[in-house]
Design an enzyme around this catalytic site. Structure first.
Site, PDB file in Angstrom:
ATOM      1  N   ARG A 124     -76.307  20.789 -39.955  1.00 18.21           N
ATOM      2  CA  ARG A 124     -74.900  20.914 -40.317  1.00 18.21           C
ATOM      3  C   ARG A 124     -74.770  20.676 -41.805  1.00 18.21           C
ATOM      4  O   ARG A 124     -75.404  19.767 -42.350  1.00 18.21           O
ATOM      5  CB  ARG A 124     -74.058  19.863 -39.573  1.00 18.21           C
ATOM      6  CG  ARG A 124     -73.773  20.187 -38.124  1.00 18.21           C
ATOM      7  CD  ARG A 124     -72.760  21.331 -37.985  1.00 18.21           C
ATOM      8  NE  ARG A 124     -72.435  21.601 -36.599  1.00 18.21           N
ATOM      9  CZ  ARG A 124     -73.007  22.536 -35.842  1.00 18.21           C
ATOM     10  NH1 ARG A 124     -73.940  23.320 -36.351  1.00 18.21           N
ATOM     11  NH2 ARG A 124     -72.638  22.711 -34.584  1.00 18.21           N
ATOM     12  N   HIS A 148     -75.747  30.901 -41.439  1.00 20.05           N
ATOM     13  CA  HIS A 148     -75.744  30.130 -40.178  1.00 20.05           C
ATOM     14  C   HIS A 148     -76.222  30.995 -39.004  1.00 20.05           C
ATOM     15  O   HIS A 148     -75.450  31.313 -38.089  1.00 20.05           O
ATOM     16  CB  HIS A 148     -74.341  29.562 -39.898  1.00 20.05           C
ATOM     17  CG  HIS A 148     -74.363  28.453 -38.877  1.00 20.05           C
ATOM     18  ND1 HIS A 148     -73.480  27.407 -38.877  1.00 20.05           N
ATOM     19  CD2 HIS A 148     -75.183  28.237 -37.809  1.00 20.05           C
ATOM     20  CE1 HIS A 148     -73.737  26.599 -37.849  1.00 20.05           C
ATOM     21  NE2 HIS A 148     -74.768  27.087 -37.184  1.00 20.05           N
ATOM     22  N   GLU A 174     -68.159  26.612 -44.082  1.00 22.09           N
ATOM     23  CA  GLU A 174     -68.556  27.977 -43.696  1.00 22.09           C
ATOM     24  C   GLU A 174     -67.326  28.814 -43.349  1.00 22.09           C
ATOM     25  O   GLU A 174     -66.377  28.284 -42.769  1.00 22.09           O
ATOM     26  CB  GLU A 174     -69.496  27.901 -42.492  1.00 22.09           C
ATOM     27  CG  GLU A 174     -70.800  27.192 -42.846  1.00 22.09           C
ATOM     28  CD  GLU A 174     -71.692  26.948 -41.644  1.00 22.09           C
ATOM     29  OE1 GLU A 174     -71.373  27.432 -40.535  1.00 22.09           O
ATOM     30  OE2 GLU A 174     -72.704  26.263 -41.806  1.00 22.09           O
TER      31      GLU A 174
END
Ligand code: 8YV
Length: 315
Positions: A231, A278, A260
């Site tokens: 993360r 991601h 993000e």
């Protein structure tokens, strides 16, 4: 029996959303143009909520769902779920562990290869037509280098076995020493000081926020590359940008970011940084398996009153 009402708070792929719509009355909170209106009209009926791994679920939203029984997370990470609140209200929380472990570990290895062996830069070099003009750069031998893993859970262990196969040496830090053939460092700074690649594989959330800070990056030093597949919140992003700008650390390979899909402009401009959007679990096979498990948890709950993958804090 009437179909249970489900609130959907994240964009879902069709291979999850379509089967959900077949078995549940789905209410799309994510795309709703007037979210308070949706909650006022349907909130009292909602019994389940589906969200993504990175979705933040605020408690006021849950306050508007008095009959909520279960949150099924489409992802392994549930750092966006207010776990204590759910515990207090008896709301079950499930996630999708195991099915994505291999893919996420593959991305960590990919980032080690891409940063260490300069594959992204070298690909650009070739595509820019540079090869006929000059020799490609020499990079770093990976075999024999040290990989320090922050968080030796399922994904951390899968990374460890992969990099071991590359001939790299593994050490780790985490809450406690485990019965594994890798060196344990109780202290993150000491791990960072010792390794060439510091790989973040811990959960996100309050307990790990900004754990990799300026001091850890200082300890990692010029020899060191930071890899993050966990993360964005675990790394102090401005401190990382500053360390890369100052040359405090050698490089970074990042699949996750604080905000993000927004990535700091400074990182985009750097040549010693490899950035991915991601994609740790983003394969057809794994996302399908995650979707199946996400729905299976709802089906099990509404069918039998049990779930398949309850998060450990609620077990
Ligand atoms: C997904 C993730 O991007 O599993 C997680 O926690 O972060 C990723 O696998 C996300 O969950 C999709 O919603």
């Amino acid at each position: 029996m009437p179909q249970p009402d489900i609130l959907v708070t994240a964009p879902l792929p069709p291979f999850l959303y379509e089967p959900l719509k077949a078995d549940y009355r789905c209410h799309d909170h994510y795309q709703a143009s007037h979210k308070p209106g949706l909650l006022a009209a349907e909130g009292a009926r909602i019994r389940g909520l589906v969200q993504g791994g990175g979705t933040v679920t605020p408690t006021p939203l849950l306050d508007a769902l008095p009959r909520l029984e279960i949150i099924s997370v489409f992802g392994v990470g549930y750092d966006g779920v207010p776990v204590q609140y759910c515990k207090d209200r008896g709301i079950k929380v499930t996630n999708t562990p195991d099915v994505l472990t291999d893919d996420v570990a593959d991305v960590a290895v990919g980032l080690i290869l891409m940063t260490g062996r300069g594959f992204v830069r070298l690909n650009r070099f070739l595509q820019a037509g540079e090869w006929p003009k000059k020799s490609p750069e020499l990079t770093t031998k990976l075999s024999g280098r040290k990989v320090g893993i922050l968080g030796l859970g399922r994904i951390g262990k899968a990374i460890a076995s992969r990099v071991s196969a590359l001939g790299m040496q593994v050490s780790y830090t985490g809450r406690s020493r485990q019965d594994v053939p890798y060196r344990y460092f109780p202290d993150l700074h000491a791990l960072a000081a010792d390794c060439d690649f510091l790989v973040v594989a811990s959960p996100g959330g309050a307990a790990t926020r900004n754990m990799v800070d300026a001091g850890v990056l200082q300890a990692l030093g010029k020899k060191g590359t930071l890899i993050n597949i966990a993360r964005g919140s675990v790394v102090d992003e401005p401190a990382l940008v500053a360390a890369l700008q100052a040359g405090t650390i050698k490089a970074a390979g990042l699949d996750v970011f604080v905000d993000e899909p927004n990535v700091p402009a400074e990182l985009l401009a750097m040549d010693n940084v490899v950035l991915l959007p991601h994609v740790g679990s983003a394969t057809h096979e794994t996302r399908k398996a995650m979707g199946d498990l996400c729905k299976a948890n709802l089906d099990a709950w509404f069918g039998t009153g049990r779930v398949l993958t309850l998060i450990p804090e609620l077990a």
